[in-house]
Design a protein around this motif. Structure first.
Motif, mmCIF file in Angstrom:
data_model
loop_
_atom_site.group_PDB
_atom_site.id
_atom_site.type_symbol
_atom_site.label_atom_id
_atom_site.label_comp_id
_atom_site.label_asym_id
_atom_site.label_seq_id
_atom_site.Cartn_x
_atom_site.Cartn_y
_atom_site.Cartn_z
ATOM 1 N N GLY A 26 141.453 13.065 45.397
ATOM 2 C CA GLY A 26 140.124 13.580 45.367
ATOM 3 C C GLY A 26 140.599 13.743 43.267
ATOM 4 N N ASN A 27 139.419 14.092 42.353
ATOM 5 C CA ASN A 27 139.749 15.000 40.888
ATOM 6 C C ASN A 27 139.878 15.894 40.802
ATOM 7 N N VAL A 87 144.032 7.133 43.849
ATOM 8 C CA VAL A 87 143.416 8.145 43.215
ATOM 9 C C VAL A 87 142.552 8.204 42.135
ATOM 10 N N ALA A 88 141.893 8.521 42.237
ATOM 11 C CA ALA A 88 140.695 9.256 40.872
ATOM 12 C C ALA A 88 141.017 9.147 39.681
ATOM 13 N N VAL A 93 137.045 7.258 42.819
ATOM 14 C CA VAL A 93 137.034 7.694 43.514
ATOM 15 C C VAL A 93 136.210 8.126 44.281
ATOM 16 N N TRP A 94 134.223 8.843 43.607
ATOM 17 C CA TRP A 94 133.851 8.903 43.736
ATOM 18 C C TRP A 94 132.678 7.415 44.371
ATOM 19 N N GLY A 121 135.141 18.268 44.107
ATOM 20 C CA GLY A 121 136.521 18.191 43.923
ATOM 21 C C GLY A 121 137.105 16.535 44.557
ATOM 22 N N SER A 122 135.363 15.831 45.099
ATOM 23 C CA SER A 122 135.950 14.244 44.659
ATOM 24 C C SER A 122 134.893 13.600 44.773
ATOM 25 N N GLY A 123 133.541 14.397 44.146
ATOM 26 C CA GLY A 123 132.991 13.372 44.466
ATOM 27 C C GLY A 123 131.819 13.018 45.425
ATOM 28 N N LEU A 124 131.338 14.525 45.715
ATOM 29 C CA LEU A 124 130.289 14.034 46.731
ATOM 30 C C LEU A 124 129.453 15.027 46.938
#
Ligand code: GDP
Ligand code: IMO
Ligand code: MG
Length: 429
Positions: free
Chosen positions: A68-69, A99-100, A203-204, A250-253
């Motif tokens: 994640g980002n 990979v973000a 990735v989000w 850190g992952s976009g959720l």
């Protein structure tokens, strides 16, 4: 709750990798959301050991693995790790690794700076992993990072390089180092770009799709709550938020996606690097636990410091991270001790504390207050059912549960994937 967020509840190395790998077969995606290749997660499957630093621990079981980002990504470390695992027979393709594209990169100049600062700090050093983690996060927050998506636009990188190098050249001059070799940096980036870009994506968006399909997501934290940049033993911490709350950002959720929070807790305490450690043992027992527990860093090979279980810090970590239940690991390392101790509070300047104070000098000065329990002579190693644990080990687990005010969901009894006792299923709870 479909999703599970795994975090370390002490100073890292609690056994997150083993538990994530064990849970991964029941998940549809495993996501790293902070840290970088400072992490060292060990998996043992049918006698074969896998050491992961940057790749999510789901990769070994073939589960979709996502960086994640919130992670800082060293492209060369990624390549080396992918190649190492492929050499162990693990299949890694753009189908099972994402990979973000908004991940900031760790560059050689970050590693340089990490090393220069640690050397200059002498005995005051943090004891970092030397991977450039801190300097890379500084550049991210300073808005001068080069990110994964920039690798597709290297011909337009000049203005960003200007900003980045102006900053680093000044710092480097302070250490009598030459300015950044921009040509060299650019040529190294050109060489590695294609490798990273094959996995890069928003990735989000991928996670949105995964979630819409009702799939189960497992978030894999690195480090531990006591190394968190806000909540840890500052300044002896890492440079990211390691708490469960970071899984979303850190992952976009959203924060409603992170689900059951599983805190990984070692049945005693370890720490690698400098900083306060109230229950540290510098005697034969500490040495014995370190040897039995093979307490040497996965990343740097450094000997880990070892101490008794500290219920105060774990209770605090569980509160700060909203831990739903814990996985208690390495109970087998305590086998054969006449007695075991648990820290239940601290004494500081004739006051009693039921929490770990924030001030660094106070953290270094607190004296642990111990409760002593009878140990057990029987072996717990390899036990796969709670009924197989000796009575005194059961009492120890129950006492920990009481003191940390959080239920025990899993108990781990060896490094092997399947030597795990399931008491409550995090994916079902
Ligand atoms: P992580 O960073 O939290 O993933 O933990 P590390 O992999 O750095 O360190 C944990 C170490 O303990 C590894 O060597 C694991 O193989 C090992 N381990 C994990 N669970 C157990 C357990 O229940 N018993 C024993 N003896 N070792 C374990
Ligand atoms: P896992 O995920 C244990 C520690 C370093 C140092 C401090 C700062 O395997 O649990 P850094 O390189 O991050 O700037 O170092 O944090 N540290 C860890 N300790 N386990 C880890 O990861 C760690 N990652 C960093 O030893 O004290
Ligand atoms: Mg580790």
């Amino acid at each position: 709750m479909a999703n599970v967020t795994v975090i370390g509840a002490q100073w890292g190395d609690e056994g997150k990798g083993k538990i994530v790998d064990w849970l991964a077969s029941r998940a549809d995606a495993v996501v790293r959301f902070q840290g970088g290749h400072n992490a060292g997660h060990t998996l043992v499957i049918d006698g074969t050991t896998y050491k992961l630093s940057l790749l999510p621990s789901g990769i070994v079981s073939g589960t979709l693995s996502i960086i994640g980002n919130g992670v800082v990504l060293d492209p060369w470390a990624l390549k080396a790790e992918v190649e190492k695992l492929e050499g162990q027979g693990v299949r890694i393709t753009a189908d099972n690794l994402a990979v973000a594209d908004n991940c900031p990169l760790i560059l050689p100049i970050h590693r340089d700076l990490d090393g220069l600062r640690e050397t200059a700090a002498g005995s005051g050093k943090i004891g970092t992993t030397g991977r450039g983690i801190g300097p890379a996060y500084e550049d991210k927050v300073g808005r001068r990072a080069i990110r994964v998506c920039d690798l597709a636009h290297l011909d337009d990188l000049e203005p960003q390089l200007d900003r980045l190098c102006a900053h680093h050249d000044a710092l480097r001059a302070g250490f009598d180092q030459p300015p950044v070799d921009r040509e060299q940096l650019l040529s190294e980036l050109r060489e590695i770009a294609g490798f990273v870009l094959q996995y890069a994506q928003p990735v989000w968006k991928r996670l949105k799709k995964v979630r819409k399909a009702g799939a189960k997501i497992l978030f894999e934290g690195a480090q531990g709550v006591l190394l968190d940049i806000d909540h840890g033993t500052y300044p002896f911490v890492t440079s990211s938020n390691t708490v469960s709350g970071t899984a979303a950002a850190g992952s976009g959720l959203g924060p409603n996606s992170t689900g059951y929070v599983l805190g990984i807790v070692k049945a005693y305490t370890t720490r690698v690097g400098s900083g306060p450690f109230p229950t540290e043992l510098e005697d034969d027992i500490g040495q014995r636990l370190g040897e039995r527990g093979h307490e040497f860093g996965t990343v740097t090979g450094r000997q880990r410091r070892v101490g008794w279980f500290d219920a105060v810090i774990v209770r605090q970590s569980c509160a700060i991270s909203g831990v739903t239940g814990i996985a208690l690991t390495k109970i087998d390392v305590l086998d054969g001790l006449d007695e075991v101790k648990i820290c239940t509070g601290y004494r500081l300047r004739s006051n009693v504390y039921d929490y770990f104070p924030s001030h660094a000098a106070d953290q270094a000065a607190v004296e642990p207050i111990y409760e002593t329990m009878d140990g057990w002579s029987e072996s717990t190693a390899g036990a796969r059912s709670f009924a197989d644990l000796p009575a005194n080990a059961v009492k120890y687990v129950q006492r920990i549960q009481e003191l940390i005010e959080t239920p025990v969901a899993l108990v781990s009894t060896s490094p092997e994937r399947d030597d795990t006792i399931l008491m409550r299923d995090p994916f079902m709870d």
